[in-house]
Scaffold this motif. Structure first.
Motif, PDB file in Angstrom:
ATOM      1  N   LEU A 203     -20.047 -17.991  11.454  1.00 64.17           N
ATOM      2  CA  LEU A 203     -21.320 -18.602  11.825  1.00 64.17           C
ATOM      3  C   LEU A 203     -21.302 -20.088  11.483  1.00 64.17           C
ATOM      4  CD1 LEU A 203     -23.701 -15.800  10.491  1.00 64.17           C
ATOM      5  CD2 LEU A 203     -22.990 -16.220  12.869  1.00 64.17           C
ATOM      6  N   GLY A 204     -22.211 -20.842  12.067  1.00 69.34           N
ATOM      7  CA  GLY A 204     -22.353 -22.255  11.743  1.00 69.34           C
ATOM      8  C   GLY A 204     -21.230 -23.080  12.330  1.00 69.34           C
ATOM      9  N   PRO A 205     -20.950 -24.217  11.676  1.00 72.89           N
ATOM     10  CA  PRO A 205     -19.968 -25.142  12.236  1.00 72.89           C
ATOM     11  C   PRO A 205     -18.584 -24.517  12.421  1.00 72.89           C
ATOM     12  CG  PRO A 205     -21.122 -26.144  10.378  1.00 72.89           C
ATOM     13  CD  PRO A 205     -21.578 -24.729  10.446  1.00 72.89           C
ATOM     14  N   ALA A 206     -18.252 -23.520  11.592  1.00 70.79           N
ATOM     15  CA  ALA A 206     -16.901 -22.933  11.657  1.00 70.79           C
ATOM     16  C   ALA A 206     -16.678 -22.097  12.911  1.00 70.79           C
ATOM     17  CB  ALA A 206     -16.645 -22.085  10.418  1.00 70.79           C
ATOM     18  N   GLN A 207     -17.727 -21.895  13.705  1.00 68.24           N
ATOM     19  CA  GLN A 207     -17.562 -20.994  14.862  1.00 68.24           C
ATOM     20  C   GLN A 207     -16.562 -21.520  15.886  1.00 68.24           C
ATOM     21  OE1 GLN A 207     -21.071 -20.934  17.611  1.00 68.24           O
ATOM     22  NE2 GLN A 207     -21.993 -22.085  15.949  1.00 68.24           N
ATOM     23  N   GLY A 208     -16.280 -22.817  15.853  1.00 65.52           N
ATOM     24  CA  GLY A 208     -15.326 -23.372  16.821  1.00 65.52           C
ATOM     25  C   GLY A 208     -13.932 -23.561  16.242  1.00 65.52           C
ATOM     26  N   ASP A 209     -13.706 -23.089  15.006  1.00 68.65           N
ATOM     27  CA  ASP A 209     -12.429 -23.385  14.340  1.00 68.65           C
ATOM     28  C   ASP A 209     -11.260 -22.559  14.874  1.00 68.65           C
ATOM     29  OD1 ASP A 209     -13.768 -25.184  12.853  1.00 68.65           O
ATOM     30  OD2 ASP A 209     -13.566 -24.133  10.938  1.00 68.65           O
ATOM     31  N   THR A 210     -10.069 -23.082  14.678  1.00 68.67           N
ATOM     32  CA  THR A 210      -8.844 -22.335  14.972  1.00 68.67           C
ATOM     33  C   THR A 210      -8.560 -21.377  13.818  1.00 68.67           C
ATOM     34  OG1 THR A 210      -7.874 -24.155  16.232  1.00 68.67           O
ATOM     35  CG2 THR A 210      -6.338 -22.556  15.284  1.00 68.67           C
ATOM     36  N   LEU A 211      -8.195 -20.153  14.144  1.00 69.07           N
ATOM     37  CA  LEU A 211      -7.752 -19.186  13.132  1.00 69.07           C
ATOM     38  C   LEU A 211      -6.307 -18.811  13.437  1.00 69.07           C
ATOM     39  CD1 LEU A 211     -10.851 -16.769  13.159  1.00 69.07           C
ATOM     40  CD2 LEU A 211     -10.568 -18.907  11.891  1.00 69.07           C
ATOM     41  N   ILE A 212      -5.513 -18.730  12.366  1.00 71.89           N
ATOM     42  CA  ILE A 212      -4.113 -18.319  12.497  1.00 71.89           C
ATOM     43  C   ILE A 212      -3.926 -17.051  11.656  1.00 71.89           C
ATOM     44  CG2 ILE A 212      -1.715 -18.965  11.940  1.00 71.89           C
ATOM     45  CD1 ILE A 212      -2.732 -20.865  13.987  1.00 71.89           C
ATOM     46  N   PHE A 213      -3.252 -16.066  12.210  1.00 68.77           N
ATOM     47  CA  PHE A 213      -3.003 -14.809  11.492  1.00 68.77           C
ATOM     48  C   PHE A 213      -1.501 -14.667  11.300  1.00 68.77           C
ATOM     49  CE2 PHE A 213      -6.899 -14.589  13.837  1.00 68.77           C
ATOM     50  CZ  PHE A 213      -7.794 -14.135  12.879  1.00 68.77           C
ATOM     51  N   TYR A 214      -1.112 -14.745  10.037  1.00 71.26           N
ATOM     52  CA  TYR A 214       0.312 -14.694   9.696  1.00 71.26           C
ATOM     53  C   TYR A 214       0.699 -13.244   9.444  1.00 71.26           C
ATOM     54  CZ  TYR A 214       4.451 -15.415   6.702  1.00 71.26           C
ATOM     55  OH  TYR A 214       5.705 -15.386   6.151  1.00 71.26           O
ATOM     56  N   LYS A 215       1.708 -12.743  10.154  1.00 71.62           N
ATOM     57  CA  LYS A 215       2.178 -11.382   9.867  1.00 71.62           C
ATOM     58  C   LYS A 215       3.410 -11.426   8.992  1.00 71.62           C
ATOM     59  CE  LYS A 215       3.207  -6.906  11.664  1.00 71.62           C
ATOM     60  NZ  LYS A 215       3.764  -6.129  12.737  1.00 71.62           N
ATOM     61  N   GLU A 216       4.442 -12.084   9.480  1.00 73.75           N
ATOM     62  CA  GLU A 216       5.667 -12.293   8.700  1.00 73.75           C
ATOM     63  C   GLU A 216       6.371 -13.491   9.298  1.00 73.75           C
ATOM     64  OE1 GLU A 216       7.246  -8.441   9.387  1.00 73.75           O
ATOM     65  OE2 GLU A 216       8.053  -8.987  11.340  1.00 73.75           O
ATOM     66  N   LYS A 217       7.523 -13.852   8.742  1.00 75.98           N
ATOM     67  CA  LYS A 217       8.204 -15.062   9.198  1.00 75.98           C
ATOM     68  C   LYS A 217       8.369 -15.039  10.720  1.00 75.98           C
ATOM     69  CE  LYS A 217      12.093 -17.930   7.865  1.00 75.98           C
ATOM     70  NZ  LYS A 217      13.362 -17.991   7.153  1.00 75.98           N
ATOM     71  N   TYR A 218       7.912 -16.073  11.387  1.00 79.27           N
ATOM     72  CA  TYR A 218       8.027 -16.263  12.839  1.00 79.27           C
ATOM     73  C   TYR A 218       7.196 -15.266  13.649  1.00 79.27           C
ATOM     74  CZ  TYR A 218      12.117 -18.992  11.356  1.00 79.27           C
ATOM     75  OH  TYR A 218      12.961 -19.890  10.731  1.00 79.27           O
ATOM     76  N   HIS A 219       6.251 -14.593  13.038  1.00 81.17           N
ATOM     77  CA  HIS A 219       5.432 -13.624  13.771  1.00 81.17           C
ATOM     78  C   HIS A 219       3.971 -13.870  13.389  1.00 81.17           C
ATOM     79  CE1 HIS A 219       5.091  -9.139  15.213  1.00 81.17           C
ATOM     80  NE2 HIS A 219       4.154  -9.906  15.733  1.00 81.17           N
ATOM     81  N   TRP A 220       3.189 -14.373  14.343  1.00 80.02           N
ATOM     82  CA  TRP A 220       1.823 -14.780  14.033  1.00 80.02           C
ATOM     83  C   TRP A 220       0.963 -14.759  15.292  1.00 80.02           C
ATOM     84  CZ3 TRP A 220       0.011 -19.572  16.148  1.00 80.02           C
ATOM     85  CH2 TRP A 220       1.008 -20.342  16.771  1.00 80.02           C
ATOM     86  N   ALA A 221      -0.344 -14.920  15.094  1.00 83.17           N
ATOM     87  CA  ALA A 221      -1.263 -14.958  16.238  1.00 83.17           C
ATOM     88  C   ALA A 221      -2.221 -16.129  16.094  1.00 83.17           C
ATOM     89  CB  ALA A 221      -2.062 -13.659  16.298  1.00 83.17           C
ATOM     90  N   TRP A 222      -2.675 -16.675  17.235  1.00 85.74           N
ATOM     91  CA  TRP A 222      -3.728 -17.704  17.184  1.00 85.74           C
ATOM     92  C   TRP A 222      -5.015 -17.176  17.794  1.00 85.74           C
ATOM     93  CZ3 TRP A 222       0.115 -19.150  21.100  1.00 85.74           C
ATOM     94  CH2 TRP A 222      -0.369 -19.185  22.410  1.00 85.74           C
ATOM     95  N   PHE A 223      -6.135 -17.790  17.385  1.00 90.43           N
ATOM     96  CA  PHE A 223      -7.489 -17.463  17.834  1.00 90.43           C
ATOM     97  C   PHE A 223      -8.188 -18.806  18.001  1.00 90.43           C
ATOM     98  CE2 PHE A 223     -11.952 -16.629  16.871  1.00 90.43           C
ATOM     99  CZ  PHE A 223     -12.237 -15.316  17.194  1.00 90.43           C
TER     100      PHE A 223
END
Ligand SMILES: Cc1cc2nc3c(=O)[nH]c(=O)nc-3n(C[C@H](O)[C@H](O)[C@H](O)COP(=O)(O)OP(=O)(O)OC[C@H]3O[C@@H](n4cnc5c(N)ncnc54)[C@H](O)[C@@H]3O)c2cc1C
Length: 451
Positions: A203-223
């Protein structure tokens, strides 16, 4: 047709180059093969990327709420999604004090069209066609480019300087004008991406932020939020992992969203893809000599490392800004007899790219230490690098620490792969060498092969 500067590619780099040149009274033609708007990946900007947009006088255009989302920062979640670190977008004032700033997330079809339209409105000539081969003077200097026009005809565009802003097509490298293309550290990865609707945001200002989800080395997701409804989601992993799943791109993205991190699953409980799932494989490379007599490369046309911290747009725009200055100096008589009139530009640009590469490598090698750098040891220095302040006051303490950890030293030698990196030389024929990449040929050459 004769122009001061011919620019291959009407992406953000090419359009920005044209606008910066116009600010200095230099005319240009942009050669673009696609009709805009067209889809492109690369939607999140760093703080300093926003700075270049402002330097082009485009703040007002960016404030159009239909086009862009305001970004205040970036959060990276650890494997289980319980721990995270956050870096806010912050600028530096004239006394080098940090102050809170914002930047933008963009839909690239809208953003790239806005940039190209603006360049044309300010005086650039658009040549709608595909650059086919560079033209040379008797002394070997580049003097323009041949274009296959959209209507089927051919056109020679003669220029004082040819700028390659062709992105991952790496036009001048493929034509053998630059030095050899090196594969980078992350050249055996694949990004599969799409867009979802109805995701849960902060909620609030953070609603437009980039989120990164780290699984393991070289394996991740963006939002990356793209508007009030739609979020760009991408999965990056070793290509062998993707191939091993034997799934369609659609099914792969949908499953990964729920498996890569509990936190991503919480945010996207029901996966509804609202865009085709697309793929970019093998994207990491570097060309060491990317300028010379009559030519200059900017952005992805000479180097791409890893999309994790969204440095690509910033680099191509900043290189357009610096490159336009070097071209203006040349047009005014500087470095006319030099072996490489743009050697200083090349050195500067590579030094900034090296900062990003070393920080990204440190993230992959030592993620926990990286988080400590952000939180405790060098917060201000890390904010600077992640914002894009890599061309000034570097190496800072955080970068020196990262290079020590990586046992990597950097020199200005443009003829060799950087000491300590895992760069390897590619075969001279880029297509043939791609075919040798561990059975990934069909993906590298034709993305439509991935169903
Ligand atoms: C998976 C992935 C995710 C990414 N995410 C981000 C992100 O979140 N943030 C970020 O900043 N960056 C990101 N990037 C990087 C970003 O997409 C690029 O750095 C950026 O688009 C480079 O801009 P450019 O103008 O140099 O090239 P491009 O945007 O690729 O533009 C090149 C243009 O040249 C044209 N062209 C090519 N060849 C020819 C030819 N022969 N004749 C005429 N025209 C031609 C093309 O049609 C194209 O329009 C990402 C990259 C990848 C691979």
């Amino acid at each position: 047709m004769k122009v001061d500067v011919a620019i291959i590619g009407g992406g953000p780099g090419g359009s920005a180059m044209s606008m910066f040149l116009i600010q200095q009274g230099i005319s240009s033609a942009i050669i673009e093969k696609e009709m805009f708007p067209r889809y492109h990946i690369g939607e999140s900007m760093t703080g300093e990327c926003g700075g270049v947009i402002r330097a082009l006088g485009l703040q007002e255009k960016m404030d159009d709420p239909d086009n862009v989302v305001v970004k205040h920062g970036l959060t990276v979640y650890s494997t289980e999604g319980k721990n995270s670190w956050y870096v806010g977008v912050q600028g530096r004032d004239e006394n080098w004090n940090l102050f809170p700033q914002t930047t933008w997330q963009v839909r690239r079809d809208h953003f790239d069209k806005m940039m190209l339209d603006e360049a044309i409105a300010r005086g650039a000539t658009l040549v709608h066609g595909s650059a086919t081969k560079p033209l040379f003077n008797d002394d070997g200097a580049v003097r323009g480019v041949s274009v296959k026009m959209a209507d089927g005809g051919m056109l020679d565009v003669a220029s004082e300087i040819l700028v390659d802003a062709s992105g991952q097509a790496t036009f001048l490298a493929n034509a053998g004008v630059t030095s050899t293309k090196y594969r980078g550290n992350y050249d055996k990865q694949i990004a599969i991406f799409s867009q979802v609707a109805g995701a849960i945001r902060d909620l609030g200002p953070a609603q437009g932020d980039t989120l990164i989800f780290y699984k393991e080395k070289y394996h991740w997701a963006w939002f990356i939020p793209l508007d009030t409804e739609v979020v760009s989601v991408g999965i990056v992993a070793p290509a062998a992992y993707f191939l091993g799943q034997r799934e369609s791109k659609h099914d792969y993205v949908a499953r990964e969203i729920h498996e890569i991190s509990p936190e991503l699953k919480r945010r996207i409980p029901e996966v509804k893809l609202v865009e085709e799932a697309r793929a970019i494989p093998n994207y990491s490379y570097q060309i060491k000599r990317f300028t010379g007599k009559g030519f200059m490369c900017i952005g992805d046309a000479h180097r791409f490392v890893d999309p994790i911290f969204s440095f690509g747009l910033f680099l191509t725009l900043k290189e357009a800004q610096f490159g336009s200055g070097a071209i203006a100096d040349y047009m005014n008589g500087a470095n006319r007899d030099a072996d490489n009139p743009f050697a200083e530009y090349q050195r500067l640009i590579d030094s900034g790219g090296d900062v990003f590469e070393d920080i990204i490598d440190m993230f992959w090698e030592q993620p926990l230490l990286f988080a400590r750098y952000i939180h405790q040891r060098y917060p201000a220095e890390m904010i600077d690098i992640l914002a894009g302040r890599v061309f000034e006051r570097q190496p800072n303490e955080a970068l020196i620490g990262a290079r020590n950890i990586l046992q990597r030293s950097r020199s200005d030698d443009t003829s060799v792969a950087p000491e300590g990196s895992r760069f390897q030389k590619m075969d001279d024929d880029p297509i043939r060498s791609r075919r040798n990449w561990d059975g990934l040929s069909s993906y590298a050459i034709d993305n439509t092969a991935i169903q």
